[in-house]
Scaffold this active site. Structure first.
Site, PDB file in Angstrom:
ATOM      1  N   ASN A 116      17.221  61.421  -3.589  1.00 17.34           N
ATOM      2  CA  ASN A 116      17.681  62.446  -4.572  1.00 17.34           C
ATOM      3  C   ASN A 116      18.790  61.871  -5.475  1.00 17.34           C
ATOM      4  O   ASN A 116      19.401  60.923  -4.989  1.00 17.34           O
ATOM      5  CB  ASN A 116      18.117  63.500  -3.844  1.00 17.34           C
ATOM      6  CG  ASN A 116      19.759  63.462  -3.386  1.00 17.34           C
ATOM      7  OD1 ASN A 116      20.631  63.865  -4.182  1.00 17.34           O
ATOM      8  ND2 ASN A 116      20.056  63.200  -2.281  1.00 17.34           N
ATOM      9  N   PHE A 120      25.487  66.629  -8.040  1.00 15.81           N
ATOM     10  CA  PHE A 120      26.382  67.464  -7.854  1.00 15.81           C
ATOM     11  C   PHE A 120      26.148  68.955  -8.719  1.00 15.81           C
ATOM     12  O   PHE A 120      27.005  69.340  -9.377  1.00 15.81           O
ATOM     13  CB  PHE A 120      27.862  67.314  -7.866  1.00 15.81           C
ATOM     14  CG  PHE A 120      28.618  66.249  -6.949  1.00 15.81           C
ATOM     15  CD1 PHE A 120      27.870  66.019  -5.738  1.00 15.81           C
ATOM     16  CD2 PHE A 120      29.825  65.749  -7.378  1.00 15.81           C
ATOM     17  CE1 PHE A 120      28.250  65.177  -4.662  1.00 15.81           C
ATOM     18  CE2 PHE A 120      30.399  64.959  -6.180  1.00 15.81           C
ATOM     19  CZ  PHE A 120      29.673  64.573  -4.922  1.00 15.81           C
ATOM     20  N   SER A 183      28.822  60.130  -2.527  1.00 18.90           N
ATOM     21  CA  SER A 183      27.704  60.397  -3.137  1.00 18.90           C
ATOM     22  C   SER A 183      27.324  59.207  -4.006  1.00 18.90           C
ATOM     23  O   SER A 183      28.169  58.951  -4.721  1.00 18.90           O
ATOM     24  CB  SER A 183      27.506  61.711  -3.912  1.00 18.90           C
ATOM     25  OG  SER A 183      26.293  61.617  -4.711  1.00 18.90           O
ATOM     26  N   ASN A 185      25.425  59.365  -6.564  1.00 18.20           N
ATOM     27  CA  ASN A 185      24.839  59.965  -7.763  1.00 18.20           C
ATOM     28  C   ASN A 185      25.964  60.496  -8.886  1.00 18.20           C
ATOM     29  O   ASN A 185      25.531  61.219  -9.740  1.00 18.20           O
ATOM     30  CB  ASN A 185      24.032  61.268  -7.276  1.00 18.20           C
ATOM     31  CG  ASN A 185      22.754  60.846  -6.366  1.00 18.20           C
ATOM     32  OD1 ASN A 185      22.077  59.698  -6.516  1.00 18.20           O
ATOM     33  ND2 ASN A 185      22.698  61.695  -5.317  1.00 18.20           N
ATOM     34  N   THR A 186      27.137  60.337  -8.762  1.00 16.73           N
ATOM     35  CA  THR A 186      28.018  60.626  -9.535  1.00 16.73           C
ATOM     36  C   THR A 186      28.606  59.306 -10.092  1.00 16.73           C
ATOM     37  O   THR A 186      29.047  58.600  -9.146  1.00 16.73           O
ATOM     38  CB  THR A 186      29.291  61.555  -9.104  1.00 16.73           C
ATOM     39  OG1 THR A 186      28.493  62.728  -9.010  1.00 16.73           O
ATOM     40  CG2 THR A 186      30.028  61.737 -10.158  1.00 16.73           C
ATOM     41  N   LYS A 221      33.966  62.193   4.067  1.00 18.81           N
ATOM     42  CA  LYS A 221      32.412  61.847   4.147  1.00 18.81           C
ATOM     43  C   LYS A 221      31.973  60.477   3.787  1.00 18.81           C
ATOM     44  O   LYS A 221      32.503  60.063   2.456  1.00 18.81           O
ATOM     45  CB  LYS A 221      31.469  62.603   3.736  1.00 18.81           C
ATOM     46  CG  LYS A 221      29.909  62.541   3.796  1.00 18.81           C
ATOM     47  CD  LYS A 221      29.274  63.834   3.431  1.00 18.81           C
ATOM     48  CE  LYS A 221      27.543  63.483   4.174  1.00 18.81           C
ATOM     49  NZ  LYS A 221      26.991  64.921   3.839  1.00 18.81           N
ATOM     50  N   ASN A 250      26.707  59.603   4.662  1.00 21.13           N
ATOM     51  CA  ASN A 250      25.885  60.147   3.401  1.00 21.13           C
ATOM     52  C   ASN A 250      24.694  59.470   3.411  1.00 21.13           C
ATOM     53  O   ASN A 250      24.290  58.718   3.973  1.00 21.13           O
ATOM     54  CB  ASN A 250      26.736  59.756   2.204  1.00 21.13           C
ATOM     55  CG  ASN A 250      26.579  60.798   1.253  1.00 21.13           C
ATOM     56  OD1 ASN A 250      25.523  61.322   0.745  1.00 21.13           O
ATOM     57  ND2 ASN A 250      27.696  61.526   0.629  1.00 21.13           N
TER      58      ASN A 250
END
Length: 342
Positions: A116, A120, A183, A185-186, A221, A250
């Site tokens: 994925n 966010f 994460s 993805n940012t 995390k 994560n």
């Protein structure tokens, strides 16, 4: 039942199916006369053996839902009636944001995994706070964690302000906090895992972590892709800042050993599911050993069977969380884990 419908669900886009399923679950739970009773009877397992007390909170069982599944805190009550011992909502940011362009979620069926790059996507902390306030008025016994992050357009040097806004807004409506700097993805977010910026964020939150004599457990995390030296830093940071503990781990950016087609493997984003099982367990074991078990760890990553959960607990985790395994195995997985732990 889930085994019958899963092949149908897996024919369609995973993000669309996710929204379809959780909305139908909420409808069944809220409006079908016997919905709550049917879910509880089907999926709950009550036993004193399952109860845990971790970082000052009491959990009816050690199996929780990981962040990312309910980004806006819309489905907490319905999901808790599937047997989860706690629900973590988010990641939430101060301002609403749409996330990355679609498609942004991909199933790797051969690997029982998901990639994925959601980014966010959420409706903002004010919407979540109001929703959780109403939930707590009805169900104060559901343990809810708030996973907080920064908006995509916030520079890293100002990131601490985003974490403060989320922390202050959610303080009265969640039971614990998770600081998400891991994460993939940012853009640039994982740079906040470095010691200096991370210490700044955690120490700042700890200074605010008192309201009328009440404080909330704060957890960090972390990514599964950290080096040994970085993991050593994490242990040192947790001890120095005196936060409550760590969530490990994560999603990963590693693509080694996958069976899926090259096109899928090349999709950017975080990989979750079975390929992460061993890696996340090794991180848990290392942190637990290095810290001499001085702080709790929530284990997450590739839990698809009761044995996977037991291995993470034996490696040093106090609690575990599901996400991708929940999607591949269905809600019956929660009860199977609880049975095995009894």
């Amino acid at each position: 039942m889930y085994r019958l419908v899963k092949p149908v669900f897996f024919k369609f886009d995973p993000e669309r199916v996710h929204h379809f399923v959780v909305k139908r679950l909420k409808w069944f739970h809220d409006f079908f006369p016997l919905g709550k009773k049917i879910l509880r009877k089907s999926y709950h397992l009550h036993s004193k053996e399952l109860e845990r007390e971790v970082f000052g909170l009491k959990f009816k069982n050690p199996v929780g839902l990981a962040a990312g599944f309910d980004k806006n805190g819309e489905f907490v009550e319905a999901l808790s009636n599937l047997g989860f011992g706690f629900i973590e909502v988010g990641t939430v940011t101060p301002l609403p944001q749409p996330g990355n362009d679609k498609p942004r979620m991909f199933r790797l069926k051969e690997d029982e995994a998901i990639i994925n790059r959601m980014g966010f996507n959420n409706k903002g902390v004010d919407v979540m706070a109001e929703r959780l306030r109403l939930l707590k008025c009805k169900h104060s016994n559901i343990v809810v964690g708030g996973n907080i992050g920064k908006n995509k357009n916030t520079p890293n040097e100002e990131a601490v302000n985003d974490y403060i806004k989320c922390f202050d807004r959610l303080f009265d409506v969640v039971d614990y906090f998770v600081v998400n700097v891991s994460s993939p993805n940012t853009p640039g977010l994982r740079a906040l895992q470095e010691k200096e910026p991370l210490m700044h964020i955690l120490n700042t939150l700890q200074l605010r972590n008192n309201k009328e004599g009440i404080s909330r457990p704060i957890l960090l995390k972390i990514a599964p892709d950290l080096t040994i030296e970085q993991l050593d830093d994490i242990v040192e940071i947790v001890n120095e800042t005196k936060i409550a503990g760590v969530i490990a781990t994560n999603t990963t950016i590693d693509r080694n050993g996958l069976y899926a087609a090259d096109g899928l493997k090349r999709e950017t984003g975080g990989l979750s599911g079975k390929p992460l099982t061993k890696k996340s367990t090794e991180v848990i074991r290392y942190i637990s050993t290095k810290s001499e078990g001085k702080f709790p760890i929530i284990g997450v990553g590739g839990i698809h069977t009761a044995q996977d959960a037991k291995e993470k607990l034996e490696a040093g985790a106090s609690l575990v969380q599901l996400y991708t395994g929940f999607i591949y195995e269905g809600p019956g997985l929660i009860k199977r884990i609880c049975k095995a732990l009894c």
